[in-house]
Design an enzyme around this catalytic site. Sequence first.
Site, short mmCIF file in Angstrom:
data_model
loop_
_atom_site.label_atom_id
_atom_site.label_comp_id
_atom_site.label_asym_id
_atom_site.label_seq_id
_atom_site.Cartn_x
_atom_site.Cartn_y
_atom_site.Cartn_z
N HIS A 137 0.97 -1.31 -0.08
CA HIS A 137 0.24 0.07 0.15
C HIS A 137 0.97 1.30 -0.01
O HIS A 137 1.86 1.39 0.57
CB HIS A 137 -1.00 0.07 1.26
CG HIS A 137 -2.06 0.59 1.12
ND1 HIS A 137 -1.91 2.43 1.44
CD2 HIS A 137 -3.46 0.65 0.59
CE1 HIS A 137 -3.17 2.84 1.20
NE2 HIS A 137 -3.85 2.00 0.88
N ASP A 196 -8.13 -5.09 -0.31
CA ASP A 196 -8.56 -5.86 -1.44
C ASP A 196 -8.16 -7.40 -1.16
O ASP A 196 -8.77 -8.05 -1.82
CB ASP A 196 -7.74 -5.45 -2.77
CG ASP A 196 -8.47 -3.99 -2.95
OD1 ASP A 196 -7.69 -3.15 -3.42
OD2 ASP A 196 -9.74 -3.77 -3.17
#
Length: 428
Positions: A307, A364
């Site tokens: 991320h 996700d």
Amino acid sequence: MSDKATIEIKGKTYEFPIIEGTENEVAIDIKNLRSSTEGVITLDPGYKNTGSCESAITFLDGEKGILRYRGYSIEELAEKANFLEVAFLLIFGELPTKEQLEKFHADIKAQSVVDEDVRKIVDAFPKSAHPMGVIASLTSALTAFNPSSVNVNSEEDMYKAIVKILGKFPVLVAWTFRKKNGLPLDYGDKNLGYVENILKMMFKQPNEDYLFNPIVINALDKLLILHADHEQNCSTSTVRIAGSSHVGLFASLSTGISALWGPLHGGANQAVLEMLEAIKEDGGDTEKYMAKAKDKEDPFRLMGFGHRVYKNFDPRAKIIKKAADEILNDLGVEDPILNIAKALEQEALKDPYFVDRKLYPNVDFYSGIIYRAMGIPTDMFTVMFALGRLPGWIAQWREMRLNNEPIGRPRQIYVGETLRSFKTIDKR
Ligand code: SDX
């Protein structure tokens, strides 16, 4: 701390203000950098070190794994709020009173019918069309059917456009899903809750009543909350910069949907399931895929991992992972994919490549497992992400417009050819 930053450029010293946010984040205010240094700018591909705005909507601390909407922790909101309350909170800044929430929902329901001619656009798409491309087109097309949604020069106009899209977008999501599955397009029921109505519009079969499953309703409500906003991510920044040209809300949202579609962003939830399926087909050999993810020569990345901001666990991933276990158990669904995901996570959290780069599961990584257990097909996962992110995009667009932010127009450093004269074709 000094409230100024001193920069020396080619022997000259310049001072710029230091600003500090309510969570003690510090920035150098370079608004006047170019004008006060005869043209010097900063360069920051991917804006990894650059703030685009001051915002009061969402705070996240990537090092500590903190996420808050308008000061409320994501953990509390996911546990105690419902999606429509969170949408109101993100957009207007406060949790709604009972009366405010009822009026907000009533205003949205009053807008939950879509012009019949939009069906012609839906019908024009081949069944093979990716739902994200369809929903991006339909969202932009809504402007044509709601021309007043463009001139939002007052909060009242803005409110009307906001409840319109919150009413119509779920219909477009359901129509996109049903068209692909050869089902008649449906409007659900104004007497239902926001999330219940989404599920009924999507899944009701034409020849039977729709049976509501509270487990599925609660799971979807929680997932939509967890996806609702995430400060200046790729798609939100796209919505803000598009909106900064004063194009209407629906067209701005359509640009965000397109940006979210990318597999490095929201499209990752679909890519995670495809990756886990491939590993399952390949005999569950997680080590082989870990090696591929670490191989610089191999473009494969461990989807759902890493991320830009979180260098710790994504707090949403923690909540979703726990919810996945509970929901699959409650629904009595055995999904080997979940076990493969957990094995991958365990290996990655011990592997120096991932540990050194602070690569953790993101929002996700587990979400698709829940969507699949709910009967949502893989190519609709990112549409469900967009459904959740809609109020966040709206809130950020509204803040940008109410703050009268200037049109977004970054500079560049030119590295191309210097001046040269035209050559006629016989001389090239
Ligand atoms: C979302 O920004 C947001 O807030 C987004 C989001 C939201 O709510 O809006 O949180 C939603 O988009 C989550 C992210 C979903 N995407 C994926 O899961 C795709 C896989 N992840 C990567 O592509 C990547 O981690 C990104 C795109 C998410 C972040 O990329 P960055 O910040 O540009 O980091 P990077 O590519 O520079 O990576 C740093 C290093 C590199 O190795 P080195 O060059 O240092 O040797 O880490 C490696 C990368 O190769 N790396 C990975 C990896 N992610 C980063 N290696 C293998 N697998 C991965 N997933």
